[in-house]
Design a protein around this motif. Structure first.
Motif, PDB file in Angstrom:
ATOM      1  N   SER A  55      19.591 -27.425 -17.138  1.00 39.01           N
ATOM      2  CA  SER A  55      19.140 -28.724 -17.662  1.00 39.01           C
ATOM      3  C   SER A  55      19.787 -29.920 -16.974  1.00 39.01           C
ATOM      4  O   SER A  55      19.086 -30.868 -16.579  1.00 39.01           O
ATOM      5  N   PRO A  56      21.137 -29.950 -16.816  1.00 39.34           N
ATOM      6  CA  PRO A  56      21.721 -31.123 -16.134  1.00 39.34           C
ATOM      7  C   PRO A  56      21.192 -31.312 -14.717  1.00 39.34           C
ATOM      8  O   PRO A  56      20.956 -32.444 -14.284  1.00 39.34           O
ATOM      9  N   ARG A  57      20.993 -30.204 -14.003  1.00 38.24           N
ATOM     10  CA  ARG A  57      20.499 -30.299 -12.625  1.00 38.24           C
ATOM     11  C   ARG A  57      19.077 -30.844 -12.598  1.00 38.24           C
ATOM     12  O   ARG A  57      18.741 -31.711 -11.776  1.00 38.24           O
ATOM     13  N   GLN A  58      18.224 -30.347 -13.503  1.00 43.00           N
ATOM     14  CA  GLN A  58      16.828 -30.795 -13.516  1.00 43.00           C
ATOM     15  C   GLN A  58      16.726 -32.272 -13.886  1.00 43.00           C
ATOM     16  O   GLN A  58      15.902 -33.003 -13.327  1.00 43.00           O
ATOM     17  N   TRP A  59      17.577 -32.724 -14.816  1.00 45.25           N
ATOM     18  CA  TRP A  59      17.567 -34.134 -15.197  1.00 45.25           C
ATOM     19  C   TRP A  59      18.003 -35.008 -14.020  1.00 45.25           C
ATOM     20  O   TRP A  59      17.368 -36.026 -13.705  1.00 45.25           O
ATOM     21  N   PHE A  60      19.071 -34.596 -13.335  1.00 46.68           N
ATOM     22  CA  PHE A  60      19.557 -35.392 -12.207  1.00 46.68           C
ATOM     23  C   PHE A  60      18.507 -35.457 -11.102  1.00 46.68           C
ATOM     24  O   PHE A  60      18.278 -36.515 -10.502  1.00 46.68           O
ATOM     25  N   ASP A  61      17.866 -34.331 -10.811  1.00 53.57           N
ATOM     26  CA  ASP A  61      16.830 -34.319  -9.772  1.00 53.57           C
ATOM     27  C   ASP A  61      15.659 -35.226 -10.138  1.00 53.57           C
ATOM     28  O   ASP A  61      15.144 -35.978  -9.296  1.00 53.57           O
ATOM     29  N   THR A  62      15.238 -35.165 -11.409  1.00 50.22           N
ATOM     30  CA  THR A  62      14.105 -35.993 -11.845  1.00 50.22           C
ATOM     31  C   THR A  62      14.444 -37.478 -11.756  1.00 50.22           C
ATOM     32  O   THR A  62      13.657 -38.285 -11.243  1.00 50.22           O
ATOM     33  N   PHE A  63      15.621 -37.836 -12.250  1.00 50.79           N
ATOM     34  CA  PHE A  63      16.013 -39.246 -12.270  1.00 50.79           C
ATOM     35  C   PHE A  63      16.253 -39.773 -10.846  1.00 50.79           C
ATOM     36  O   PHE A  63      15.773 -40.855 -10.488  1.00 50.79           O
ATOM     37  N   SER A  64      16.975 -39.003 -10.039  1.00 53.28           N
ATOM     38  CA  SER A  64      17.275 -39.470  -8.690  1.00 53.28           C
ATOM     39  C   SER A  64      16.012 -39.532  -7.817  1.00 53.28           C
ATOM     40  O   SER A  64      15.870 -40.442  -6.991  1.00 53.28           O
ATOM     41  N   ASN A  65      15.090 -38.597  -7.994  1.00 54.06           N
ATOM     42  CA  ASN A  65      13.847 -38.626  -7.217  1.00 54.06           C
ATOM     43  C   ASN A  65      13.027 -39.871  -7.531  1.00 54.06           C
ATOM     44  O   ASN A  65      12.376 -40.450  -6.643  1.00 54.06           O
ATOM     45  N   TYR A  66      13.043 -40.292  -8.798  1.00 55.40           N
ATOM     46  CA  TYR A  66      12.328 -41.514  -9.162  1.00 55.40           C
ATOM     47  C   TYR A  66      12.967 -42.731  -8.484  1.00 55.40           C
ATOM     48  O   TYR A  66      12.266 -43.621  -7.987  1.00 55.40           O
ATOM     49  N   LEU A  67      14.304 -42.757  -8.449  1.00 58.46           N
ATOM     50  CA  LEU A  67      14.986 -43.874  -7.793  1.00 58.46           C
ATOM     51  C   LEU A  67      14.751 -43.864  -6.287  1.00 58.46           C
ATOM     52  O   LEU A  67      14.670 -44.928  -5.661  1.00 58.46           O
ATOM     53  N   LEU A  68      14.652 -42.678  -5.703  1.00 64.38           N
ATOM     54  CA  LEU A  68      14.360 -42.596  -4.274  1.00 64.38           C
ATOM     55  C   LEU A  68      12.996 -43.201  -3.963  1.00 64.38           C
ATOM     56  O   LEU A  68      12.813 -43.868  -2.932  1.00 64.38           O
ATOM     57  N   GLN A  69      12.024 -42.972  -4.854  1.00 62.34           N
ATOM     58  CA  GLN A  69      10.703 -43.567  -4.673  1.00 62.34           C
ATOM     59  C   GLN A  69      10.758 -45.086  -4.810  1.00 62.34           C
ATOM     60  O   GLN A  69       9.982 -45.805  -4.184  1.00 62.34           O
ATOM     61  N   PHE A  70      11.684 -45.575  -5.618  1.00 61.56           N
ATOM     62  CA  PHE A  70      11.834 -47.023  -5.816  1.00 61.56           C
ATOM     63  C   PHE A  70      12.446 -47.683  -4.580  1.00 61.56           C
ATOM     64  O   PHE A  70      12.281 -48.885  -4.374  1.00 61.56           O
ATOM     65  N   GLY A  71      13.142 -46.904  -3.750  1.00 60.84           N
ATOM     66  CA  GLY A  71      13.768 -47.454  -2.551  1.00 60.84           C
ATOM     67  C   GLY A  71      15.253 -47.198  -2.445  1.00 60.84           C
ATOM     68  O   GLY A  71      15.902 -47.651  -1.491  1.00 60.84           O
ATOM     69  N   PHE A  72      15.826 -46.457  -3.399  1.00 53.77           N
ATOM     70  CA  PHE A  72      17.246 -46.129  -3.359  1.00 53.77           C
ATOM     71  C   PHE A  72      17.493 -44.982  -2.376  1.00 53.77           C
ATOM     72  O   PHE A  72      16.573 -44.269  -1.970  1.00 53.77           O
ATOM     73  N   HIS A  73      18.760 -44.787  -2.028  1.00 55.75           N
ATOM     74  CA  HIS A  73      19.171 -43.607  -1.270  1.00 55.75           C
ATOM     75  C   HIS A  73      20.534 -43.145  -1.775  1.00 55.75           C
ATOM     76  O   HIS A  73      21.317 -43.936  -2.297  1.00 55.75           O
ATOM     77  N   HIS A  74      20.805 -41.855  -1.621  1.00 51.53           N
ATOM     78  CA  HIS A  74      22.063 -41.283  -2.092  1.00 51.53           C
ATOM     79  C   HIS A  74      23.216 -41.698  -1.181  1.00 51.53           C
ATOM     80  O   HIS A  74      23.061 -41.807   0.041  1.00 51.53           O
ATOM     81  N   SER A  75      24.363 -41.893  -1.787  1.00 52.92           N
ATOM     82  CA  SER A  75      25.581 -42.071  -1.007  1.00 52.92           C
ATOM     83  C   SER A  75      25.946 -40.741  -0.350  1.00 52.92           C
ATOM     84  O   SER A  75      25.874 -39.688  -0.979  1.00 52.92           O
ATOM     85  N   THR A  76      26.336 -40.772   0.905  1.00 57.94           N
ATOM     86  CA  THR A  76      26.749 -39.542   1.582  1.00 57.94           C
ATOM     87  C   THR A  76      28.128 -39.087   1.130  1.00 57.94           C
ATOM     88  O   THR A  76      28.453 -37.905   1.213  1.00 57.94           O
ATOM     89  N   ALA A  77      28.945 -40.009   0.625  1.00 61.84           N
ATOM     90  CA  ALA A  77      30.290 -39.659   0.170  1.00 61.84           C
ATOM     91  C   ALA A  77      30.284 -39.123  -1.246  1.00 61.84           C
ATOM     92  O   ALA A  77      31.067 -38.226  -1.584  1.00 61.84           O
TER      93      ALA A  77
END
Length: 506
Positions: A137-159
């Motif tokens: 569950s925690p992994r699926q929530w993080f993937d769903t939320f972060s993927n939506y932000l990626l579509q908005f124009g965000f990117h993950h920190s490499t650090a």
């Protein structure tokens, strides 16, 4: 319970299907929790349906479970940058966060107790969304939320991947994710408002306003910036051990530990041992805002496998120290955002195995952002070797901090100053000649030398009196302990920081 069940139905969490004896059907149960406001009043009586994920089978109804969470130094740097640039830090809350994550595996669950379908009472639930209690569950929530932000124009920190960054022309926005606790800051209010509107419609997310409580930390807004403390949590620890009315003491550990006698060397009973481990586990989390107790907690953690009477006495002393410093914490103030660090070691400090203790702390300007107490794995044959191993440990953390600061658009072109009070270690770090006496530390030698050559760090001398990492390596006298505690800016929220309390001038 009815509200929770309605929310589950609204999210289309499952579909009822006929049962099959070949399926692994998980059970479920209702969990009840009383949520409180910061002032102690009751905020909500919460009922949550939880799947019995302990009955899941790897390769059948779950595969990957790891979900990244923000590191604590990242949180402190996030707040430091926001305060230094005078950005507002907003805290976001997601209703039923895990229910937004779509499942990739086929998972079956029995119907919720008290809410079975009257037409098909023998059917089971085929889950479409992640539910609380499932391993993934925690992994699926993080993937769903972060993927939506990626579509908005965000990117993950490499650090640190839980830090998501939005950059467009001069606009900078940062989102920090710790499971379902989310912080938001940036320099463009219009873009932040647009983002909040999009998140609210997608995830039923509420804006709680300025940050006040985060991960059990109380965030006070002061005239200088913010102050992080865990007074309520420390009070709960004292109450759990029945020491709410104990007499305070001025330091967490005596300068000279009592040698084991026939009485003190007796092992604790099973009940006392369980209490000891429970309290030490709680105190470990208290070190998030209390660097002054980190060394003592580290010392006690080394005896969790078989605690003795002497260890329990040391724990009692630590709790007495907490009693007099409940409101202490670390401040986050506007600063120059220049990274520097202190490294120290106590050679052969453990009388049992003669291993040394590494102590390290890093500052971003005047704000303490990272610290570490670690017992070295092997016995050091000299103080130079112990100090040099501490330098290597500190250097690895500095490299990561420099990568993270670059993500916050903080320049890191100049080498980071690492302060050490051992002249021999500094000479060894800067001298390319490899002597016979240092052959056994060859890996650390080449690592630190390479970092100096690449201008990632520069190792400088500091007098032992001004060595702030001394607090993390050994028991100290009360005047010395309080002097270093003030230098680290560990204080109450209403205590103003004087100019003379800054770290040593570089």
């Amino acid at each position: 319970m009815s509200d929770e069940f309605t929310a589950l139905q609204r999210q289309s969490t499952w579909t009822l299907v006929p049962n099959d004896s070949s399926r692994n059907v998980l059970g479920c149960k209702w969990i009840y929790r009383t949520k409180f406001n910061p002032d102690g009043s009751v905020a909500l009586y919460k009922a949550r349906l939880v799947a019995l994920g302990c009955r899941q089978q790897f390769g059948l109804d779950y595969f990957h479970t790891f979900s990244p969470v923000a590191k604590l130094p990242t949180i402190r740097i996030f707040l430091t940058v926001a305060v230094s640039f005078h950005w507002q830090v907003l805290q976001l809350d997601v209703s039923n966060a895990f229910l937004h994550g779509a499942l990739n595996e086929t998972v079956y669950m029995s119907q919720p107790p008290g809410f079975k379908d009257t037409v098909h009472p023998d059917y089971v639930c085929l889950l479409h969304k992640s539910l609380y209690g499932l391993k993934q569950s925690p992994r699926q929530w993080f993937d769903t939320f972060s993927n939506y932000l990626l579509q908005f124009g965000f990117h993950h920190s490499t650090a640190d991947p839980p830090l998501l960054i939005y950059t467009k022309q001069s606009v900078l926005i940062y989102i920090l994710v710790y499971v379902d606790d989310i912080l938001l800051t940036g320099n463009d209010n219009a873009t932040i408002t647009c983002l909040l509107t999009a998140l609210s419609s997608k995830f039923q997310m509420k804006n709680l306003g300025r940050i006040s409580h985060f991960l059990g930390m109380h965030v006070s807004h002061t005239s200088q910036g913010l102050h992080l403390s865990q007074a309520a949590y420390a009070t709960q620890i004292l109450q759990r051990d029945g020491m709410s009315a104990c007499k305070p003491i001025s330091s967490p550990i005596p300068t000279k530990l009592v040698t084991e006698t026939d009485t003190s060397s007796l092992a604790l009973s099973t009940a006392d041992s369980d209490l000891f481990r429970h309290l030490i586990g709680s105190l470990q989390y208290l070190t998030v805002t209390r660097p002054d107790i980190t060394f003592t907690v580290n010392r006690l953690c080394q005896h969790m496998h078989c605690p003795q009477q002497s260890d329990f006495k040391l724990l009692k002393r630590l709790l007495r120290y907490l009693k007099g410093t409940l409101s202490f914490g670390i401040p986050i103030t506007a600063t120059d955002l220049q990274l520097h660090a202190y490294s120290d070691s106590d050679w052969a400090g453990d009388p049992a195995d003669r291993k040394s203790t590494t102590g390290y702390c890093a500052f971003l300007g005047s704000n303490l952002i990272s610290w570490q107490v670690k017992k070295q794995k092997t016995v050091a044959r000299s103080s130079t070797e112990a100090e040099y191993r501490a330098l290597a440990t500190a250097t690895t953390d500095i490299i990561w901090l420099r990568r993270l600061l670059k993500e916050f658009s903080i320049p890191t072109s100049a080498p980071t100053v690492l302060l050490c009070d051992n002249i021999s270690s500094i000479a060894l770090a800067n001298n390319p000649i490899f002597r016979a006496r240092t052959k056994h530390i060859e890996i650390d030698f080449h690592f630190v030398r390479e970092c100096i050559k690449n201008k990632l760090i520069t190792v400088s001398y500091i007098h032992t009196v001004d060595q702030l990492a001394d607090l993390f390596t050994k028991p100290l006298s009360i005047p010395r302990f309080q002097f270093l505690r003030d230098k680290l800016h560990i204080s109450e929220a209403n205590v103003s920081l004087r100019g003379g309390d800054k770290p040593a001038v570089l």
